[in-house]
Write an enzyme that holds these catalytic residues in place. Sequence first.
Site, PDB file in Angstrom:
ATOM      1  N   HIS A  85      40.701  38.423  34.602  1.00 41.27           N
ATOM      2  CA  HIS A  85      41.625  39.235  33.817  1.00 41.27           C
ATOM      3  C   HIS A  85      43.066  38.749  33.938  1.00 41.27           C
ATOM      4  O   HIS A  85      43.894  39.053  33.091  1.00 41.27           O
ATOM      5  CB  HIS A  85      41.480  40.740  34.118  1.00 41.27           C
ATOM      6  CG  HIS A  85      42.132  41.225  35.371  1.00 41.27           C
ATOM      7  ND1 HIS A  85      41.447  41.431  36.550  1.00 41.27           N
ATOM      8  CD2 HIS A  85      43.408  41.585  35.631  1.00 41.27           C
ATOM      9  CE1 HIS A  85      42.287  41.898  37.466  1.00 41.27           C
ATOM     10  NE2 HIS A  85      43.475  42.001  36.935  1.00 41.27           N
ATOM     11  N   ASP A 221      34.980  38.691  38.357  1.00 41.69           N
ATOM     12  CA  ASP A 221      36.355  38.609  37.843  1.00 41.69           C
ATOM     13  C   ASP A 221      37.143  37.436  38.438  1.00 41.69           C
ATOM     14  O   ASP A 221      38.040  37.628  39.262  1.00 41.69           O
ATOM     15  CB  ASP A 221      37.057  39.946  38.147  1.00 41.69           C
ATOM     16  CG  ASP A 221      38.301  40.145  37.283  1.00 41.69           C
ATOM     17  OD1 ASP A 221      38.759  39.178  36.660  1.00 41.69           O
ATOM     18  OD2 ASP A 221      38.810  41.282  37.253  1.00 41.69           O
ATOM     19  N   SER A 655      46.041  41.619  42.065  1.00 47.51           N
ATOM     20  CA  SER A 655      44.869  41.012  41.440  1.00 47.51           C
ATOM     21  C   SER A 655      44.927  39.510  41.626  1.00 47.51           C
ATOM     22  O   SER A 655      45.974  38.897  41.428  1.00 47.51           O
ATOM     23  CB  SER A 655      44.831  41.334  39.959  1.00 47.51           C
ATOM     24  OG  SER A 655      44.183  42.545  39.792  1.00 47.51           O
TER      25      SER A 655
HETATM   26  N1  ARG Z   1      42.038  47.409  36.730  1.00 44.38           N
HETATM   27  C1  ARG Z   1      42.300  46.045  37.031  1.00 44.38           C
HETATM   28  C2  ARG Z   1      43.824  45.799  37.125  1.00 44.38           C
HETATM   29  O1  ARG Z   1      44.586  46.698  37.033  1.00 44.38           O
HETATM   30  C3  ARG Z   1      41.625  45.111  36.094  1.00 44.38           C
HETATM   31  C4  ARG Z   1      42.080  45.149  34.675  1.00 44.38           C
HETATM   32  C5  ARG Z   1      41.441  44.203  33.730  1.00 44.38           C
HETATM   33  N2  ARG Z   1      40.195  44.659  33.220  1.00 44.38           N
HETATM   34  C6  ARG Z   1      40.020  45.479  32.138  1.00 44.38           C
HETATM   35  N3  ARG Z   1      38.811  45.837  31.835  1.00 44.38           N
HETATM   36  N4  ARG Z   1      41.003  45.901  31.378  1.00 44.38           N
HETATM   37  O2  ARG Z   1      44.384  44.802  36.740  1.00 44.38           O
HETATM   38  N1  ASP Z   2      43.797  45.233  38.872  1.00 43.85           N
HETATM   39  C1  ASP Z   2      45.113  45.231  39.461  1.00 43.85           C
HETATM   40  C2  ASP Z   2      45.906  43.966  39.179  1.00 43.85           C
HETATM   41  O1  ASP Z   2      45.771  43.357  38.136  1.00 43.85           O
HETATM   42  C3  ASP Z   2      45.015  45.485  40.925  1.00 43.85           C
HETATM   43  C4  ASP Z   2      45.155  46.926  41.243  1.00 43.85           C
HETATM   44  O2  ASP Z   2      45.923  47.615  40.554  1.00 43.85           O
HETATM   45  O3  ASP Z   2      44.534  47.344  42.208  1.00 43.85           O
HETATM   46  O4  ASP Z   2      46.782  43.584  39.897  1.00 43.85           O
END
Ligand code: ARG
Ligand code: ASP
Length: 721
Positions: A85, A221, A655
């Site tokens: 991502h 990921d 991330s």
């Molecule tokens: N929640 C994670 C973060 O904040 C991954 C986000 C990317 N994935 C998604 N399905 N939008 O970055």
């Molecule tokens: N998914 C998040 C990021 O892209 C990580 C988090 O917020 O825990 O940094």
Amino acid sequence: MSRLVTLFLCLFLIVRTSIAGEGMWLPILLSQLNEKDMQTMGMRITAEDIYSVNHSSLKDAIVLFGGGCTAEIVSNQGLILTNHHCGFSNIQRHSTLEHDYLTDGFWASSLTEELPNPGLSVTFLVSMEDVTEKILQGISPDMKGSERDAIILKNRGKVESEASKGSRYKASVKAFYSGNQFYLIMTETFTDIRLVGAPPSNIGKFGGDTDNWMWPRHTGDFSVFRIYANKNNEPADFSKDNIPYTPKKSLTISLKGVKEGDFTFVYGFPGTTQEYLPSYAVDMAANQRNPIAIKLRQQKLDLIDKAMENDKLTRIQYAAKAASVANFWKKMIGESKGINRLDAIEKKQQFEAGFEIWVNAENSRKDLYGNILTDYRQSIEDFRPYHKAYTYLTEGAMGVEIIRFAYGYNNLLKQCREKTTADDEIIKSAAKLKAGVPGYFKNYNSKLDEAIFAKLMETYGKECDPAFLPPIFTEAMAKYEGSYKAWAADVFKKSMFADSSKMNTLLDNFTRKRSKKIEEDPAFLVARSVYAFLQDKLVPVVNSFYLKADSLQRVYMKAQMEMQTGKVFYPDANSTLRVAYGNVKGYSPADAVDYRWFTTLDGILEKENPDVYDYVVTPRLRELSTSRDYGRYADADGSMHVAFIATNHTTGGNSGSPVLDADGNLVGINFDRCWEGTMSDLIYDPDQCRNIALDIRYCLFIIDRYAGAANLIKEMNFATR
Ligand code: ARG
Ligand code: ASP
């Protein structure tokens, strides 16, 4: 002292250390503040191994990736790992209907096939140093905020320019502990970063937005990039002559995996946290901003999802956009739930009551902090209606692409009107805008945007306090007899901003006279009204609120640290390099539900659903799974571990961060948090807060067995079992 006061003070003094798992610590202070604690928890290396001033250390293998992620070096040829991502928009930019790397994955079989990514950079932390004294020189405690800020700005400039003199590194001074401490940070940025590999989306984004922010998780990921440098191993913009960067340090990978209870740490660049706010500020975020933003994003997502389902091109065009809208949408839902479930506001209120007792126990404190909470509360009360309007405007009107796009032409229009702007300046501006047109329309569906316009503007128009609506709403409602659909239809029928060929007609051989076309465009008129309202009515209030809030927070932070002398404080995240440490651990999200700490490939097949895009499993992965031939990537239990959770305190920006074991070896790539703990940016709960990491063995299994990219595995260093 009254009994009550004594009781409170005792309570605060007992809290000698921080809560296990909580904290994003400064690497340079580890030896002083955390090393013992980390070793007690199981760490076998030293703080010096993690961050060393004089020698190469793990820090030299960690980079800030793009604007908001982390990546780590895993080979002596500058190979880096981050999340899928995090690389997503770059993978997406290389994708077309013919070469759909997003869907099918991408693997360069040699250096020459690696793809450049203009605009992408990685940044190393070279060194950091406490410069608080220099920055606060000339400041007195009774100084007004603006006066203080001016002196700090000057001191900062001085420290930065002195530090960067004769150095090839960039110097910047950053504030910590809400502006009570300052560090000079030296960084080095590389700008030739190439895409090496990415798994197909149904591995790299398995579970999609449905599983996002959730456990149990099965997302592969990760993506692979490489840092390139010039012949002298220095940063250089993209050139065919650049060669892979030779790092000071690359991480050693462990194939042992982790077990429940194991010590781990996450080393990366967390973006923003606000752990020390008063209850009213948390309340405004959780109970005012979040619900409005959640609703508007929900409406937008419903429309995007439907369009993506029905059309393959739209799916490619809107994949990255939908993911980013959905990501914060879901985070906010989890955050508000977590705040309420934890009674975080009541907890903060109790703390504030104790704080007032502490302040009132001594006159000197009363002078310094007697009004701080009252002032803070009043500022927030005054700001609330503006903040609400601001949320509607930014999430509603600015959530419509054509409005943002059209406003991008405001500057050109201004130049055309100014007699002082020369014609060739105008031609230059128009050419620049023209260069952006193909990229914009590559990922644009005007029918979809029209539907979004109608929906979001309707919610904004009907729910926002009328006194806070841009004037265009009144005009439009009169003209279209209250129909937002009719308004949207007319704007999109007549506006050139919805049509690339009309835009090209405008911009080809652009002259001043054509500015009339911009000025009369219906989408531009909406944009101008919205942005004028933002600039004139909201931004001044927003800015002055944050200025005030920053200075209140600085004093409140200082007071909290003075009051809890026994507590070791970590500074809020600010995109600087940090270490979070904790243990591998499951959790219980609800009554009668217990989550195990790891997931496996079998779970991917359990979730498989060929009819639901997020849960499609490729035949190849199914084959690899049924063969159960995982080789050296198998866990001791014989299964293929996909992801695991631990108590490390992480946030957005973490991330892609390496998850390291007790020996400092790479065991995982951090990519998310568990939903029940997403309030950790405002308050951490050791019971519910977990970071989610991709097991490095699954990542390598995909690279090696799925993609057959053994060349990459050969570059890496492995710990001997
Ligand atoms: N929640 C994670 C973060 O904040 C991954 C986000 C990317 N994935 C998604 N399905 N939008 O970055
Ligand atoms: N998914 C998040 C990021 O892209 C990580 C988090 O917020 O825990 O940094």
